[in-house]
Design a protein around this motif. Sequence first.
Motif, mmCIF file in Angstrom:
data_model
loop_
_atom_site.group_PDB
_atom_site.id
_atom_site.type_symbol
_atom_site.label_atom_id
_atom_site.label_comp_id
_atom_site.label_asym_id
_atom_site.label_seq_id
_atom_site.Cartn_x
_atom_site.Cartn_y
_atom_site.Cartn_z
ATOM 1 N N ILE A 388 0.794 -1.272 0.040
ATOM 2 C CA ILE A 388 -0.008 0.096 -0.153
ATOM 3 C C ILE A 388 0.808 1.259 0.055
ATOM 4 C CG2 ILE A 388 -1.766 1.278 1.212
ATOM 5 C CD1 ILE A 388 -2.827 -1.277 2.324
ATOM 6 N N LEU A 389 1.816 1.202 0.830
ATOM 7 C CA LEU A 389 2.883 2.385 0.899
ATOM 8 C C LEU A 389 3.563 2.692 -0.164
ATOM 9 C CD1 LEU A 389 4.678 2.089 4.459
ATOM 10 C CD2 LEU A 389 3.831 4.185 3.337
ATOM 11 N N ILE A 390 4.047 1.558 -0.830
ATOM 12 C CA ILE A 390 4.872 1.746 -2.053
ATOM 13 C C ILE A 390 4.125 1.997 -3.399
ATOM 14 C CG2 ILE A 390 6.636 0.668 -3.463
ATOM 15 C CD1 ILE A 390 7.470 -1.008 -1.052
ATOM 16 N N THR B 303 8.433 -1.979 11.321
ATOM 17 C CA THR B 303 8.856 -0.667 11.606
ATOM 18 C C THR B 303 10.366 -0.690 10.620
ATOM 19 O OG1 THR B 303 8.216 -1.215 13.614
ATOM 20 C CG2 THR B 303 9.769 0.685 13.302
ATOM 21 N N TRP B 304 11.208 -1.892 10.972
ATOM 22 C CA TRP B 304 12.496 -1.924 10.039
ATOM 23 C C TRP B 304 12.136 -1.677 8.745
ATOM 24 C CZ3 TRP B 304 17.494 -1.621 10.917
ATOM 25 C CH2 TRP B 304 18.222 -2.311 10.400
ATOM 26 N N LEU B 305 11.192 -2.569 8.208
ATOM 27 C CA LEU B 305 11.157 -2.560 6.745
ATOM 28 C C LEU B 305 10.671 -1.066 6.345
ATOM 29 C CD1 LEU B 305 9.043 -5.920 6.401
ATOM 30 C CD2 LEU B 305 11.525 -5.600 5.795
ATOM 31 N N ASN B 308 13.920 0.903 5.909
ATOM 32 C CA ASN B 308 14.487 0.578 4.886
ATOM 33 C C ASN B 308 13.871 1.041 3.669
ATOM 34 O OD1 ASN B 308 17.064 -1.136 5.336
ATOM 35 N ND2 ASN B 308 15.736 -1.402 7.123
ATOM 36 N N LEU B 309 12.568 1.058 3.654
ATOM 37 C CA LEU B 309 12.015 1.554 2.487
ATOM 38 C C LEU B 309 12.076 2.775 1.890
ATOM 39 C CD1 LEU B 309 9.688 1.418 0.347
ATOM 40 C CD2 LEU B 309 7.969 1.983 1.768
ATOM 41 N N ALA B 310 12.577 3.850 3.118
ATOM 42 C CA ALA B 310 12.843 5.183 2.888
ATOM 43 C C ALA B 310 13.929 5.060 2.155
ATOM 44 C CB ALA B 310 12.962 6.011 4.301
ATOM 45 N N THR B 311 15.149 4.264 2.647
ATOM 46 C CA THR B 311 16.253 4.360 2.303
ATOM 47 C C THR B 311 16.379 3.558 0.859
ATOM 48 O OG1 THR B 311 17.322 2.085 2.539
ATOM 49 C CG2 THR B 311 17.170 3.752 4.403
ATOM 50 N N ALA B 312 15.581 2.781 0.222
ATOM 51 C CA ALA B 312 15.384 2.234 -0.853
ATOM 52 C C ALA B 312 14.790 3.406 -1.912
ATOM 53 C CB ALA B 312 14.542 0.999 -0.939
ATOM 54 N N VAL B 313 13.841 4.056 -1.449
ATOM 55 C CA VAL B 313 13.148 5.203 -2.087
ATOM 56 C C VAL B 313 14.444 6.380 -2.587
ATOM 57 C CG1 VAL B 313 11.666 7.074 -2.166
ATOM 58 C CG2 VAL B 313 11.067 4.707 -1.297
ATOM 59 N N LEU B 314 15.315 6.555 -1.572
ATOM 60 C CA LEU B 314 16.549 7.536 -1.848
ATOM 61 C C LEU B 314 17.244 6.819 -2.690
ATOM 62 C CD1 LEU B 314 17.514 10.180 -0.441
ATOM 63 C CD2 LEU B 314 18.771 8.692 1.065
ATOM 64 N N ALA B 315 17.485 5.626 -2.981
ATOM 65 C CA ALA B 315 18.090 4.962 -3.934
ATOM 66 C C ALA B 315 17.464 5.267 -5.378
ATOM 67 C CB ALA B 315 18.436 3.466 -3.533
ATOM 68 N N VAL B 442 20.761 0.571 8.467
ATOM 69 C CA VAL B 442 20.026 1.330 7.336
ATOM 70 C C VAL B 442 21.106 2.410 6.721
ATOM 71 C CG1 VAL B 442 18.447 2.850 7.340
ATOM 72 C CG2 VAL B 442 18.145 1.124 8.795
ATOM 73 N N PHE B 443 21.855 2.959 7.522
ATOM 74 C CA PHE B 443 22.782 4.241 7.122
ATOM 75 C C PHE B 443 23.767 3.387 6.180
ATOM 76 C CE2 PHE B 443 21.246 5.853 11.171
ATOM 77 C CZ PHE B 443 20.748 7.354 10.537
ATOM 78 N N VAL B 444 24.361 2.491 6.498
ATOM 79 C CA VAL B 444 25.280 1.758 5.851
ATOM 80 C C VAL B 444 24.927 1.358 4.267
ATOM 81 C CG1 VAL B 444 27.107 -0.054 5.478
ATOM 82 C CG2 VAL B 444 26.928 1.129 7.552
ATOM 83 N N THR B 445 23.516 0.840 4.375
ATOM 84 C CA THR B 445 23.036 0.522 2.896
ATOM 85 C C THR B 445 22.720 1.799 2.079
ATOM 86 O OG1 THR B 445 21.071 -0.129 3.937
ATOM 87 C CG2 THR B 445 22.404 -2.009 3.443
ATOM 88 N N THR B 446 22.315 2.656 3.029
ATOM 89 C CA THR B 446 22.004 3.927 2.103
ATOM 90 C C THR B 446 23.191 4.530 1.460
ATOM 91 O OG1 THR B 446 20.102 4.367 3.787
ATOM 92 C CG2 THR B 446 21.137 6.213 2.377
#
Lengths: 468, 468
Positions: A388-390, B303-305, B308-315, B442-446
């Motif tokens: 839903i989010l994505i 929460t974790w996912l 991580n979604l935020a970092t995936a979107v950044l990518a 999270v930060f490292v994979t970002t």
Amino acid sequence: MQAEAIADPVIELPPVRDDDGYLTKAFIAAVEAAIEAEDRSAVLLLASNLHEADTGDLLEALNAGERAAFVRLLGSEFDYTALTETDEAIRVKLLEDLPNEVIAEALGDLDSDDAVYILEDLDAQDRDEILGGLSYADRAQLKKALDYPEESAGRRMQTEFIAVAPFWTVGQTIDYMREARDLPDSFYEIFVVDPAFRLLGSVHLDKILRAKRHEKVTSIMADRLDSVEATDDQEEVARKFERYNLISSAVVDENGRLVGVLTVDDIVDVIQEEAEEDLRALAGVGDEEISDSVLTIARGRLTWLVVNLATAVLASVVIALFEDTIEAMVALAVLMPIVASMGGNAGTQTMTVAVRGLATQELGARNMMRVLNREVLVSFLNGIALAILIGITAWLWFGSPGLGYVIAGAIIINMVFAGLSGLLIPIALEKLNIDPAIASSVFVTTVTDVVGFFAFLGIAALWFGLPI
Amino acid sequence: MQAEAIADPVIELPPVRDDDGYLTKAFIAAVEAAIEAEDRSAVLLLASNLHEADTGDLLEALNAGERAAFVRLLGSEFDYTALTETDEAIRVKLLEDLPNEVIAEALGDLDSDDAVYILEDLDAQDRDEILGGLSYADRAQLKKALDYPEESAGRRMQTEFIAVAPFWTVGQTIDYMREARDLPDSFYEIFVVDPAFRLLGSVHLDKILRAKRHEKVTSIMADRLDSVEATDDQEEVARKFERYNLISSAVVDENGRLVGVLTVDDIVDVIQEEAEEDLRALAGVGDEEISDSVLTIARGRLTWLVVNLATAVLASVVIALFEDTIEAMVALAVLMPIVASMGGNAGTQTMTVAVRGLATQELGARNMMRVLNREVLVSFLNGIALAILIGITAWLWFGSPGLGYVIAGAIIINMVFAGLSGLLIPIALEKLNIDPAIASSVFVTTVTDVVGFFAFLGIAALWFGLPI
């Protein structure tokens, strides 16, 4: 002049550790200065009364040249037990720098488990030379321990212990202990054996202290027989210590004869190591230590990276199948890493739980189906939430509701595959006797990458009628 | 009829555990059948002599309804210590099902540390009701322990111990122990205190046993004072136990007065938990337990996912910058995940080593620069090795040497960033008092995603003169 001025200057010894438990800079600097000045009395003052753990950490803080000088300056005051508290690389290097006769003399005074710990990492020639310098009894004892497999109970055990006959009284036992020589540094139970030295039971010291002198040891003996076999793997032994809250345990040979005793302080290190091994294995770093050389570390980690390269290439092959699709709609290239990465993260979560569950035996045949159902459900629920989010994000970003539906569907599919593979791959590897901690993550991320890219690009091609 | 035929039928009890240490199916089935049949004598026969750890595992193997029936059938034979050996979820549920008076009566017989362990997870109302059912002395003792912060030494300690005056002899001490009531189930040292109950030292039991009766306890007292403060965090305490190979340790209050004793069996659980916490935190699974419900687990992991979604979107945003570049050369879309994924793997390797090094204090200010140099070198060397491999692969695959150069350059850049961020991010988080295990990945994979995509697509655009 006043009295205090002519008094001997009181040397202020710097504190050994700070509040966080690190060795203080002042202490390390003082030792380094004393070594630099070849000032034996200063080195003795600073370091001869340290606990072996402090000496071990100090050795790690010094550089290679200082370490050898430090040991030389301390001379017979150096406690070789400290070597069991350092990194393997430092221990081996330091032992290479010391004459084998000196090592042999020192090892004779150590508890057998510490001597074995120090000997086992040396090459065969040095080891034989050192063993040759020991007394016959010590040599025979250590050789026997070294004959047991690596990481077995026999390697970790102490061969010094107290064993008494079943007809002895508490009084006789106490008198015997007062006189006995070659006892371990500390011990927590004594053992009762038959004439063939077969283990009958054990008595904890607090039970002895609280019994009357005339009582038979067998009357206060624990009926529960906590013993391990000398060939048992240390991980198995650690699990037993942990499960039954043991402080020490008898070690018996294949005929049930008492050969040694294991104490929990050795097992604590094993427990720590085993938990850490899983962590390192999952991340693809082997048993490297913080003092290892650049080349050793680089080589150790490269294997893992190359294996993962193969899986990354496999993912690229999947993407290549859809080159025309991407060319027709380049937004797919922008969004596709999200699908793969979410699957990878979810798969890693499940896999971590599965790997630890298998290691601690909390996950077994008994609850596998329940956990499988649960993981699929958890993945599915989180898949829907993320979808839903994505989906909304993609829709708003590219102004295409269709793209939102496509990525949402791909996310749910990939999340379910992540949950399934995160659980089933470690279980399958365990069944095949492959350490799930080492091999799982490569397979799991392959699944989540391949399924992620394939599902997203494939659904997109179908939905939008794009070329493949 | 022959003698053996009329003898009482010997009931064959199934073995409790198999060779791998799991409870056997036969044993669980036998207990389940006995519960189903409400056959109290069968349940007693099977389970009344079990070790608390076996009973704990058995409770975990039963379903919720069976658990309550099992405890009810065992009645006063149920050992409440077993509750300290089960998952929190099972313990709390079972305690909810039992009347508070029954729990209060049972807790009165337990060692104080076990009673606190059971009480601390209950809600305030139940806890107060149970405490109200205890004797004044027990209640005061447990309340005091519960006043200490969670996960502190004060929460984990036993308040039962033996303390003697410094002028006592060994003989007096032994006589006192023979008579004393309310001693802990087992103990390994006794303590010497002054009239104000301030700790002066401790004597291990083996030293007492080997001393003559007329000797003063102070003459065999350990000069090294291993004590912890009741408010110390359990992780700090565990490090001390581990470092100094302690079996037990005195716990003192802020005035140095002896208030309890900690034994290594409790600390073993802490060590295990702490190592596992890092593993779970790195993978983004909280303190979920294998018996938790689907919703609890799903929520904990979501929460974790989402983070991580935020970092995936950044990518993805970085990739979107190069949409035109990709449209002009779609091979870039095929290869770009390789660059990001190699960086992610290398970053995770360094990060894992750094997080554990910080947790075990092997990584500190003293060796930070050396480790930083080493990590950069390791990343660079492995970057070159991978760059050659991947460069050749890309060249052969797409028949373009240029693509090989571009991806090779991007790989080396991303690997060095991976090494730097894998080390510096955990260190920075630790300095900011944020648990590096939880937040690092999270930060490292970002970093590795953003740098990977940016370097690869950017260099490609420049090299081939593609539109951006």
